[in-house]
Scaffold this motif. Structure first.
Motif, PDB file in Angstrom:
ATOM      1  N   LEU A  66       0.865  -1.182   0.000  1.00 28.18           N
ATOM      2  CA  LEU A  66       0.000   0.000   0.000  1.00 28.18           C
ATOM      3  C   LEU A  66       0.898   1.226   0.000  1.00 28.18           C
ATOM      4  CD1 LEU A  66      -2.769  -0.963   2.596  1.00 28.18           C
ATOM      5  CD2 LEU A  66      -2.676  -1.420   0.146  1.00 28.18           C
ATOM      6  N   ILE A  67       0.631   2.128  -0.932  1.00 30.95           N
ATOM      7  CA  ILE A  67       1.426   3.344  -1.043  1.00 30.95           C
ATOM      8  C   ILE A  67       0.503   4.532  -1.273  1.00 30.95           C
ATOM      9  CG2 ILE A  67       3.463   2.154  -1.974  1.00 30.95           C
ATOM     10  CD1 ILE A  67       2.599   3.219  -4.771  1.00 30.95           C
ATOM     11  N   ILE A  74       2.281   3.557   3.043  1.00 28.15           N
ATOM     12  CA  ILE A  74       1.207   3.813   4.007  1.00 28.15           C
ATOM     13  C   ILE A  74       1.622   3.162   5.319  1.00 28.15           C
ATOM     14  CG2 ILE A  74      -1.183   3.197   4.576  1.00 28.15           C
ATOM     15  CD1 ILE A  74      -1.846   3.625   1.613  1.00 28.15           C
ATOM     16  N   THR A  75       1.531   3.920   6.414  1.00 26.43           N
ATOM     17  CA  THR A  75       1.967   3.418   7.719  1.00 26.43           C
ATOM     18  C   THR A  75       0.854   3.576   8.760  1.00 26.43           C
ATOM     19  OG1 THR A  75       2.843   5.561   8.443  1.00 26.43           O
ATOM     20  CG2 THR A  75       4.350   4.102   7.217  1.00 26.43           C
ATOM     21  N   ILE A  81      -3.253   2.657   9.326  1.00 26.94           N
ATOM     22  CA  ILE A  81      -3.489   1.392   8.625  1.00 26.94           C
ATOM     23  C   ILE A  81      -2.254   0.503   8.695  1.00 26.94           C
ATOM     24  CG2 ILE A  81      -3.998   0.314   6.390  1.00 26.94           C
ATOM     25  CD1 ILE A  81      -5.343   2.957   5.558  1.00 26.94           C
ATOM     26  N   LYS A  82      -2.433  -0.703   9.257  1.00 28.05           N
ATOM     27  CA  LYS A  82      -1.436  -1.773   9.155  1.00 28.05           C
ATOM     28  C   LYS A  82      -2.032  -2.789   8.195  1.00 28.05           C
ATOM     29  CE  LYS A  82       0.072  -1.837  13.935  1.00 28.05           C
ATOM     30  NZ  LYS A  82       0.221  -2.684  15.122  1.00 28.05           N
ATOM     31  N   TYR A  83      -1.192  -3.454   7.436  1.00 28.06           N
ATOM     32  CA  TYR A  83      -1.733  -4.396   6.459  1.00 28.06           C
ATOM     33  C   TYR A  83      -0.747  -5.509   6.170  1.00 28.06           C
ATOM     34  CZ  TYR A  83       1.464  -2.361   3.116  1.00 28.06           C
ATOM     35  OH  TYR A  83       2.606  -1.952   2.483  1.00 28.06           O
ATOM     36  N   ILE A 137      -2.161   0.843  -4.672  1.00 25.25           N
ATOM     37  CA  ILE A 137      -1.538  -0.454  -4.436  1.00 25.25           C
ATOM     38  C   ILE A 137      -0.413  -0.607  -5.443  1.00 25.25           C
ATOM     39  CG2 ILE A 137      -1.866  -2.949  -4.587  1.00 25.25           C
ATOM     40  CD1 ILE A 137      -4.602  -2.593  -3.503  1.00 25.25           C
ATOM     41  N   LYS A 138       0.739  -1.027  -4.962  1.00 21.67           N
ATOM     42  CA  LYS A 138       1.890  -1.260  -5.839  1.00 21.67           C
ATOM     43  C   LYS A 138       2.112  -2.772  -5.903  1.00 21.67           C
ATOM     44  CE  LYS A 138       6.663   0.239  -6.380  1.00 21.67           C
ATOM     45  NZ  LYS A 138       7.704   1.053  -5.720  1.00 21.67           N
ATOM     46  N   ILE A 139       1.967  -3.322  -7.096  1.00 23.65           N
ATOM     47  CA  ILE A 139       2.114  -4.762  -7.293  1.00 23.65           C
ATOM     48  C   ILE A 139       3.414  -5.012  -8.051  1.00 23.65           C
ATOM     49  CG2 ILE A 139       1.109  -6.847  -8.296  1.00 23.65           C
ATOM     50  CD1 ILE A 139      -1.634  -5.490  -8.077  1.00 23.65           C
TER      51      ILE A 139
END
Length: 176
Positions: A66-67, A74-75, A81-83, A137-139
């Motif tokens: 997640l960015i 993303i933090t 948000i934790k993921y 989202i970075k894939i």
């Protein structure tokens, strides 16, 4: 004049071939993710999400992160948000699950997707998660051993919030 046109035509053809060759290096295909809506609260959720790859070759997922639009991560400290991402059994029903109901989770690394697949996003939400249209989202993935990255917009992630926009409650009523 004919020689000039001949040279120009040959040069144009060479530039076109080189240009087409460069396009072959880019990966053709897009990732699409299913969307979810819910009244999110401060807790842990497991989202079983459909993921579709529109390219012709199957892909092997290396990682999903997640960015923000500027590619900063993303933090929990900044965004609440934790993921963690996992692979899912292709037969698992889509939806939002609690920890005891989600079932077996697979490592996301080396997950192969050929057309349609399923992933699980484990979300731990803080008290003040605000809507943010900059979330992405970075894939990272590979096709035939070549590594690529795609940044994907996902409405569920952008609209994720645990903070009410206002404190008013709109009651649900039915008219008979």
């Amino acid at each position: 004049m004919k020689k000039f046109l001949l040279y120009f035509s040959v040069l144009f053809c060479l530039v076109s071939v080189v240009g087409c060759n460069e396009q072959d290096k880019a990966v053709n295909g897009e990732f699409l993710l299913g969307n979810f809506g819910a009244d999110w609260k401060k807790e842990t959720y497991y989202l079983v999400v459909p993921i579709n790859w529109s390219g012709k070759s199957h892909v092997t997922i290396e990682s999903i992160k997640l960015i923000k639009k500027d590619e900063k991560p993303i933090t929990y400290e900044e965004d609440g948000i934790k993921y963690e991402f996992f692979g899912a059994d292709p037969l698992k029903k889509l939806g939002i699950y609690g920890e005891s109901d989600v079932g077996e989770l697979k490592n996301i690394k080396d997950l192969e997707i050929d057309g349609d697949g399923k992933i699980v996003l484990k979300l731990v939400l803080g008290e003040e998660v605000k809507e943010d249209s900059e979330r992405r989202i970075k894939i990272s993935f590979s096709i035939n051993g070549k590594e690529y990255e795609k940044i994907v917009e996902w409405k569920t992630l952008e609209q994720l919030t645990t903070v009410a926009e206002n404190n008013s409650v709109i009651p649900y009523t039915t008219v008979k």
